[in-house]
Each structure stands twice: as C-alpha cells, then as structure tokens.
Enzyme design. Structure first.
Site, PDB file in Angstrom:
ATOM      1  N   ASP A   1       0.892  -1.171  -0.061  1.00 15.42           N
ATOM      2  CA  ASP A   1      -0.122   0.482  -0.052  1.00 15.42           C
ATOM      3  C   ASP A   1       0.869   1.537   0.122  1.00 15.42           C
ATOM      4  O   ASP A   1       2.033   1.065   0.230  1.00 15.42           O
ATOM      5  CB  ASP A   1      -0.706  -0.028   1.205  1.00 15.42           C
ATOM      6  CG  ASP A   1      -1.723   0.925   1.295  1.00 15.42           C
ATOM      7  OD1 ASP A   1      -2.797   1.542  -0.108  1.00 15.42           O
ATOM      8  OD2 ASP A   1      -3.167   1.176   1.757  1.00 15.42           O
TER       9      ASP A   1
HETATM   10  C1  BGC Z   1      -5.094   3.066  -0.098  1.00 15.75           C
HETATM   11  C2  BGC Z   1      -5.268   2.356  -1.348  1.00 15.75           C
HETATM   12  C3  BGC Z   1      -4.902   3.246  -2.555  1.00 15.75           C
HETATM   13  C4  BGC Z   1      -3.984   4.067  -2.773  1.00 15.75           C
HETATM   14  C5  BGC Z   1      -3.233   4.419  -3.701  1.00 15.75           C
HETATM   15  C6  BGC Z   1      -3.853   4.488  -0.172  1.00 15.75           C
HETATM   16  O1  BGC Z   1      -3.691   5.198   1.075  1.00 15.75           O
HETATM   17  O2  BGC Z   1      -4.879   2.845   1.073  1.00 15.75           O
HETATM   18  O3  BGC Z   1      -6.246   1.140  -1.659  1.00 15.75           O
HETATM   19  O4  BGC Z   1      -4.938   2.045  -3.326  1.00 15.75           O
HETATM   20  O5  BGC Z   1      -3.659   4.851  -1.202  1.00 15.75           O
HETATM   21  O6  BGC Z   1      -4.247   5.641  -3.184  1.00 15.75           O
END
Ligand code: BGC
Length: 752
Positions: free
Chosen positions: A288
């Site tokens: 993530d």
């Molecule tokens: C989120 C993800 C997301 C990523 C990119 C993160 O903060 O938890 O679900 O895909 O950001 O935006």
C-alpha cells in the site's frame, strides 16, 4: 561572406537534386526493405507467462531490475519527470523496459470506478459502491462491475486497477466499509473473485486489497491486529483465499497495519507462507502507498514491489544485492512475478490503446447493478411500491434529494461528472475527503414517474417544517445519509446531523413514510417502528436516482440482501467502542515520511478477541437480537422453500444442497437463497456459517429446484497444529432459506 552564402546555396541545391534523383530512382527500383526486426522470443504467445517472463529477465540489467521493484511517486500529484512522463498521471507507475518492449505498469485507483478521471479531463462511470454491489449477491453482476472498470481504465490509458477491496466488516464503524463486501468471507470472496476476473478480462491487471486485517482506519498505518491463526484463516484471510485462488488477480496489495507483530508488507507468514506457498499465488505483492518499511526484511518476507515510494526498494535494494545481503535469485523472483503478471493478463500482447467509452452503456450497467443492490428492510401495509395514480401529493424530504446522491470518499472517490451536486460545486478533480454528491436527482426521478402528482421538496433542515410538508402529502419519502471515507472512521453508527430527529418527526406526521438510507455501514434506527417502509440504497452510483425510482414505483422488484448485520445498538458489538490510537500518535503521518518508520513505534494493539465470531456469527453465538440480520431483505412478493436434500458428489467431492423455491406472491421477483451449515460440536465453531447461495428468478406462482454446490473447505476448520484445513468427521446440519434468521429448511449430512 557573400561567397560563403552562395556556396551554401549551391551545396543545398546539389543535395536537394541528389535526393530528388535518388527519390525518382526509388520509383523505378525499390531498394530492399530493411531486414525485419526479429520478434523477441518472449513475444511467442504459445509459451507460458512464466517462460516468457524468464526470457525477458535474462536480458535485463541490474538497474532495469531494480527500477521494476519500486514506484516513481504519485504522478497525479507530482511534477512531470522523465520517469513518470510515460504514465497516465494516476496514483502509481512502475517503469517498464522500453528497449525490450516491456511497457510500464500504469496504476489508477478504481474501487467503484476510475478515480483520477477529472484530472485527465475524462469521463468515468461511478458504479454503486462495493457494499452495494455485494448486496446483490450476484456473481455475474460482480463480473460486469469489474469488466466495466477494466474497460474504462483501459480507455483512459491505464493497465492496472487498484480496487478489489475485501476486508471483512469486523469493525462496522470502519470508514471504508462502503468499499468492501461485507462481513462474510464466503460471500465476499466469491464476489471479489468474479469482479477481478471482470477487470482482467479487459487486459488490465487486477488487485485484491488490503492484505490483511486492515479492518479500521483509526491508526491504520501502524496498529497491530492481534488474532489467532485459526480465526484469521477462517475469516478475513478466507475472503482473500477465495478471491486469490478463484479470481487469479495478478497483484495483491499488502496493507499498512501490522498483523501479530509484523507490518503486513514485511510479514513472511502472510506474504510467503500463506499467500505464495499455501495459496500458490503466482503474481506480485505491491505495498500500500508508503506501506513498505524495510529492504532485506520485506524482500525476504515476499514483498515484490514498493509503491509509491522508492525508499527501500531502490538504492538500498541495489546495495543489498551488491553486498550479497539479498541473493540475486530473490530479486529475480520479485521481477519474474511482475513480468509474469504482465504476460498473464495480456498487457504486453494487448498494448494500451485509448478510446472513448460509451457513457450511456456505463450508466445502464450502474443502474442495473444498483437496482439489484437496494435492500428493502421494512414495508408495512404494502406502502411500496407506490402507485402514482393514487398519489395527489408526494413529499420528498432531506439529504439533498433534490439534486443528488452521496458517494464514498478517499482513494475510492470517482470524480463527479459535471461537478459536485452541492456546494462547493468544483468541477474536475475532487479534493481528498471532499463530500461528493453525484448529480443524480431522486426528486427528478420521482417526478418523472409520477407525472400527475404534485411533488414537494423540503430540505429537512427544520424537522418541524418538514413534518408539516409530510402531513399534507399522501406519502412522504425522507432521505437520510451517512458519509464515509478512507482515512477516518465513523464515531458512531448513528445517523449524523440530527437526521434521527428528522425521520422521527416526518414518520410521526405521516404513517405512510418511506425512509431511504444512503449509507456505507449499518446504522442504528431509534425510530425504526415509526415509518411504514425503509430502503437502504447505499452509495448508489452515477444513475442511482433512476434505480431508486424504479424500485419505489415497482417497475423493479427489490431483491438485495444485507451483507452486514444491523445491530440494535453499538453496545451489542464485540467492541462497543472504536479502538483509538494512543494520543501521541495522533499527528503521525507515516505515509508522508516512510523513512521515519521503524518497528519501534508505540504499539497500538487492536485485539480481535472475538476471533471467529465476525458479524452474524457473533450475534448468533452471543444470542443478541439484532435490528436487521445478515442476509435479510424483503421483496414485493413472497417466497416459500421446500424439500432440502444434501449429498456429497463422489466425483467432485462437492456437497450439493438441492431444494425448491416458489414465488407465492403476485409479482415476478428474484430471491437470493442462502445455505448455512452448523458444524459438529467438536469443531467449536459459532452456531452457523454461510456455505453457499444462489439467485433464482421466478414469476408469480412459479417454482424452481436449485442446487447449491458447497466446497468441502467451507465446512472445514483451520487446524493450527496441522497448519491446514480439516473436515472433521461428524454430523453437519445444513439449513436453507431467505435470511440468516429465517431458515425454514434443515437436514443433516453425516461425514463419518
Ligand atoms: C489506500 C489504497 C490506495 C492507495 C493509492 C492508499 O492510501 O489505502 O487503497 O489504493 O492509497 O491511492
């Protein structure tokens, strides 16, 4: 000087004439065509993705391999650089190897539609949110949902979707509940698998996230989910297991939080032992955004790719390989997995090609899915469906129902077409955690379906005034909402902004009151006895108002069923209060500065001591009555169940539950039939678990016999000593019916 100029003119003339003569000559005799570039061996589509990946890997330099292991920032927000120039300005980009014809991986968030479309001046359809789509219990709708997202991503130039959220509802106040698929692992896993297949059918890499136990937003960057292996494997991880093994996503996103001590993105048990070895996941693990915390440890644990940063998987990684601290075979395996994913999904064989999507086709899909997602929770005296011919006046009250419907926020947010429906009306890209209302007006949808009625709108700001409007109408439709977003949790399950008082006042004023809820999580309903009818339409997407209109006026018979239990009160939850991080962590922004991460951060344990008892399993085991149970949803018709027979199919090993469903009312409809199992006492399980389901469409008076096949794993338990699933010998009770609390059929299966 003059001589020099003349000379230049003469030389140019000679060159021009020479070129002209050569050109004329070419008309007469074609020079031999340059030898065709040999097609690289890895472009032979008859080889397996693994073979093709290995052929590319052999040609790559160390620097090219390292470049594939990390992101280059967030192109959406970053300045244009040489590295991100080839990207489509989404949230992540992994550079390819142009000299070998390997494209970059261009990532966009895409939970219920393509996120960054306003940024690109492009259109994208907003589907109903995840929890809505899940409420249809419709595997084919899930495929269509994924396919639409994949197609629109591809149209915008992306080749990887960041969606596939399937964290279970252990904490219903989780601000991302709307993105996920409910509290049951079999249902959520089955649906997410089909959704991923849909995404990847458009040659777009699909992912599943957030692996794992990322079940609340408060302290999400560092909390430590503490849970027994058995409880994890039978609940949250089972949803991922089904999603990964059936849906074959090319990518898995590991989550921010820790699981039993280690950050998920450097947790060898999660990434290697379970995901890559037990589930045989051949794709790549992407962290993530900012969720990577180490180099050697993460690499050994099984993290293949760092997003969006390059703190641990660039220079530090190269140094570790050169110093022999990371074997090059380990690095090669990470690169192999990324390349393999590209071949498996076909993003190399089917290069990106931008095109214009058909917005009307998108609206149609969004509307149809929403129609099957709406859950009718209450309908006394058959107030619904509305008969427009009998309604002189209809009162529409509250929740900006004159202009739009709410959507879910955070990285899932789809930019609203035409801008936000309420102030601030900004067009184009929406800001993080703006409360966005899509321009789909319930008021207009109602007016269109009741042309002879007088439709009066009241904002609901003053409950007494709204009650007055309701009193003089033949029916009152009162809207209420609860907005959710990534990055926050709900403080409580109560409706915000005094909407409880509004609903109570309206329902007191008019016994024919229909409550329309736009929510992501369950809500408490202190007023539940008062209105005649209650519908939950969730976050209803781009064409939500038309779907709602069709259900209100009966051209669509509601069929959705709850995927989360609605408790009577928060006091009945396994954890009556949300677990909050220690105060010293409040302002910690780990995502912004991942290099500051260390395992020594203050501990914030979130102990999942309810273990196996997630959602309805908790309420069943604790014998706590609920407001509306898991699997519950009414229809404008009624159904009856009969003749349950269960047998084990010798050939496939599947357990087959066969029974008959009849439509006993006077309208056609679709019933979701649910099958649960109670395990033998020795299993020490909650009273029952969902093991299968099917949808059956029936005309009035019609009956159909259906067979639900049940995987033996769904009747098994996870044995920590054996480190595997086991189907205990004993007598299993199988139950079938239309809601977890109403299972009229029951029979036993002896598995001695
Ligand atoms: C989120 C993800 C997301 C990523 C990119 C993160 O903060 O938890 O679900 O895909 O950001 O935006």
């Amino acid at each position: 000087m003059e001589v020099l100029v003349k000379c230049k003119v003469l030389v140019s003339l000679a060159l021009y004439l020479g070129a002209a003569i050569l050109g004329a000559g070419a008309l007469v005799a074609q020079p031999a065509a340059p030898p065709a570039k040999p097609v690289p061996a890895w472009m032979n589509a008859s080889l397996s993705p693994d073979q093709r990946a290995d052929l590319v890997l052999k040609e790559m330099t160390l620097d090219e391999k390292i470049a594939m292991l990390h992101g280059v920032g967030m192109p959406t927000y970053d300045k244009l650089t040489i590295e991100n120039a080839a990207s489509n300005r989404g949230v992540g980009y992994c550079v390819g190897v142009p000299r070998l014809g390997i494209p970059g991986i261009d990532m966009s968030d895409a939970a219920y539609g393509v996120r960054s479309s306003g940024e690109n001046g492009r259109y994208s359809t907003a589907l109903p949110s995840g929890v809505a789509a899940a409420s249809s219990w419709d595997t084919e709708a899930a495929y269509e949902y994924g396919r639409l997202i994949g197609t629109e991503l591809r149209a915008q130039g992306f080749n990887m979707a960041l969606g596939g959220g399937v964290n279970l509802t252990r904490e219903p106040r989780n601000g991302r509940t709307f993105e996920y698929m409910g509290e049951d692992p079999v249902l959520a896993g089955t649906l997410i698998a089909r959704l991923i297949e849909g995404v990847q059918s458009a040659h777009v890499i699909g992912d599943i996230k957030h692996y794992a136990l990322n079940d609340q937003e408060s302290g999400r960057l560092y909390y430590d989910a503490q849970i027994s292996k058995r409880a994890a494997r039978e609940s949250d991880l089972l949803a991922f297991e089904i999603g990964v093994t059936r849906g074959n996503p090319a990518a898995v996103m590991c989550s921010y939080n820790r699981v039993n001590g280690d950050f998920a993105c450097q947790n060898r048990w999660l990434l290697t032992d379970v995901l890559k070895k037990d589930w045989k996941f051949p794709g790549f693990v992407v962290s993530d955004w900012g969720g990577t915390h180490s180099t050697e440890k993460a690499s050994f644990a099984g993290l293949d790719h760092e997003e969006h940063s390059r703190v641990f998987y660039e220079k530090k990684y190269k140094e570790a390989v050169e110093a022999g601290r990371i074997p090059s075979s380990e690095m090669d395996e990470h690169v192999h997995r990324i390349l393999r994913a590209m071949f498996a999904v076909g993003i190399i064989d089917n290069p990106r090609q931008r095109f214009v999507v058909d917005p009307f086709a998108g609206l149609d899909v969004a509307r149809r899915i929403e129609e099957s997602s709406i859950v009718l929770l209450k309908n006394d005296r058959f107030v619904l469906p509305l008969d427009s011919a009998r309604l002189k006046t209809i009162a529409v009250i509250g929740a900006h129902a004159d202009v739009g419907m709410i959507s879910g926020g955070g990285s899932a947010q789809v930019d609203p077409v035409g801008g936000n429906a309420i102030k601030p009306f900004g067009k184009g890209p929406s800001n993080w955690q703006d409360e966005i209302w899509f321009r789909t007006s319930p008021l207009k949808a109602i007016e269109a379906r009741a042309p002879q009625s007088k439709v009066v709108y009241d904002s609901g700001e003053d409950p007494a005034r709204a009650a007055g409007v309701a009193r003089s109408a033949d029916v009152a439709i009162v809207f209420a909402y609860q907005w959710e977003s990534e990055g926050m949790d709900l403080p409580t399950l109560s409706l915000p902004h005094d909407q409880d008082a509004l609903i109570a006042a309206v329902a007191r004023a008019n016994p024919r009151t229909v409550v329309v809820l736009e929510t992501g999580s369950p809500v408490t309903m202190p007023w539940v006895e008062a209105p005649s009818s209650i519908l939950d339409v969730w976050y209803a997407g781009s064409d939500g108002a038309n779907a709602l209109g069709n259900v209100l006026f009966g051209s669509v018979n509601p069929s959705g069923k709850l995927v989360n239990t609605f408790p009577r009160s928060e006091a009945d939850l396994p954890h009556p209060a949300l677990r909050m991080p220690p105060p010293e962590m409040e302002n910690f922004d780990g995502a912004a500065a991942p290099e500051k991460w260390a395992d020594g951060l203050p501990a914030f344990p979130v102990v999942y001591d309810e273990g196996l008892k997630v959602g309805y399993k908790w309420f069943d085991a604790e014998q706590k009555p609920v407001l509306f149970p898991f699997g519950f949803g009414l229809s404008y018709t009624t159904y009856a169940y009969s003749g349950l027979k269960v047998a084990r199919d010798a050939q496939s090993g599947l357990i087959l539950a066969t029974f008959t469903v009849s439509n006993t009312g006077n309208r056609a409809g679709t019933e979701i039939a649910e099958v649960y199992a109670a395990l033998p006492a020795a299993a020490q399980e909650p009273p029952k678990r969902l093991v299968g389901f099917t949808r059956v469409t029936l005309n009035p008076g019609e009956k159909k016999t259906v067979t639900v096949s049940i995987e033996p794993k769904f009747l098994s338990i996870f044995d920590e000593k054996m480190d595997g699933w086991t189907l205990l010998p004993g007598v299993y009770t199988l139950k079938a019916g239309g809601s977890s609390d109403k299972l009229p059929l029951q029979t036993t299966l002896d598995l001695h």
